[in-house]
Design an enzyme around this catalytic site. Structure first.
Site, PDB file in Angstrom:
ATOM      1  N   ASP A  37       0.931  -1.289  -0.152  1.00 16.90           N
ATOM      2  CA  ASP A  37       0.089   0.093   0.106  1.00 16.90           C
ATOM      3  C   ASP A  37       0.884   1.249  -0.045  1.00 16.90           C
ATOM      4  O   ASP A  37       1.625   1.577   0.854  1.00 16.90           O
ATOM      5  CB  ASP A  37      -0.944  -0.051   1.253  1.00 16.90           C
ATOM      6  CG  ASP A  37      -2.017  -0.974   1.176  1.00 16.90           C
ATOM      7  OD1 ASP A  37      -2.886  -1.035   0.326  1.00 16.90           O
ATOM      8  OD2 ASP A  37      -1.727  -1.994   2.029  1.00 16.90           O
ATOM      9  N   ASP A 178     -10.202  -5.946  -0.560  1.00 13.06           N
ATOM     10  CA  ASP A 178      -8.799  -5.558  -0.052  1.00 13.06           C
ATOM     11  C   ASP A 178      -9.556  -4.852   1.468  1.00 13.06           C
ATOM     12  O   ASP A 178     -10.344  -3.712   1.108  1.00 13.06           O
ATOM     13  CB  ASP A 178      -7.965  -4.369  -0.462  1.00 13.06           C
ATOM     14  CG  ASP A 178      -6.899  -3.931   0.400  1.00 13.06           C
ATOM     15  OD1 ASP A 178      -6.823  -4.532   1.513  1.00 13.06           O
ATOM     16  OD2 ASP A 178      -6.139  -3.098  -0.084  1.00 13.06           O
TER      17      ASP A 178
END
Ligand SMILES: O=C(CO)[C@@H](O)[C@H](O)COP(=O)(O)O
Length: 225
Positions: A37, A178
């Site tokens: 991320d 996610d």
């Protein structure tokens, strides 16, 4: 046939002081991808890999390719709000549309993914997925099942109709989910049609990460038709 299971542990939940080892162990435990991320403290209220990373999804495409990225997934919402100032270093390219950004990522030799936040309707993706030019179509769609920013949040099952709608329309499209994925929530996500599973705390917080990865994979594989 729908696409195979891809398990992508999010290294946001790894031990940052032993990141190399954690990544290596995770791959040895059966993970297919590592999910990294990039958070900037602006698009989301958290910073992951340093203040040099800005809100622009386009600005860093080349750098991440050079760093060894295979798939570059950007947020639809960040792309539509980007400006000429977000162009890649040393170029004068202007405002980026999602389609242009996908073409640009492809031109750098990476696959392109497009992500949507919980408040973004899935409909914004139809025009992009149905685009005439194959170079401008994403290789994967990511439906966020938490508000992006932090690991360890609760799974938002109300996001799953988006996954279902995407799977019905695009049987072969890799669809990623996610946020909040674990052994408890995987069945719902797999039933809806997700095949790329990001899991942070469920994998890195487990006593037996290999067993968790394998259960997540099984749940997806069981539903492949
Ligand atoms: O992008 C994010 C959060 O913004 C994720 O990748 C999280 O890292 C997933 O963590 P868990 O919900 O699986 O703990």
């Amino acid at each position: 046939m729908s696409p195979p299971a891809i398990i992508a542990p999010s290294i946001l939940s790894a031990n940052f002081s032993a990141l190399g080892k954690d990544c290596e162990d995770t791959i040895n435990n059966g993970a297919d991808w590592l999910h990294i991320d990039i958070m900037d403290g602006h698009f989301v209220p958290n910073i992951t890999w340093g203040p040099a990373v800005t809100a622009s999804p386009k600005r860093w495409v080349t750098e991440f390719k050079n760093a060894g990225c295979d798939l570059y997934c950007f947020h639809y919402e960040a792309a539509i709000s980007s400006t000429a100032a977000d162009s890649p270093a040393g170029t004068s390219e202007g405002k980026t549309s999602p389609k242009e950004l996908i073409r640009y990522i492809h031109s750098k030799g990476m696959k392109a993914g497009i992500a949507i936040k919980p408040k973004t309707p899935v409909d914004v993706l139809w025009d992009i997925l149905d685009g005439q030019n194959a170079d401008e179509r994403p290789d994967m769609v990511l439906v966020m099942t938490v508000e992006p920013g932090f690991g360890g949040q609760s799974f938002m099952a109300e996001q799953l109709p988006k996954v279902k709608a995407l799977r019905e329309k695009y049987p072969e499209l890799p669809i990623e989910v996610d946020g909040g994925l674990s052994e408890k929530t995987i069945d719902q996500a797999a039933d809806a049609g997700a095949n790329v599973i990001v899991a942070g705390s469920a994998v890195f917080g487990a006593k037996d990460p290999a067993a968790v990865i394998s259960k997540l994979r099984e749940a997806v594989e069981k539903r492949r038709s």
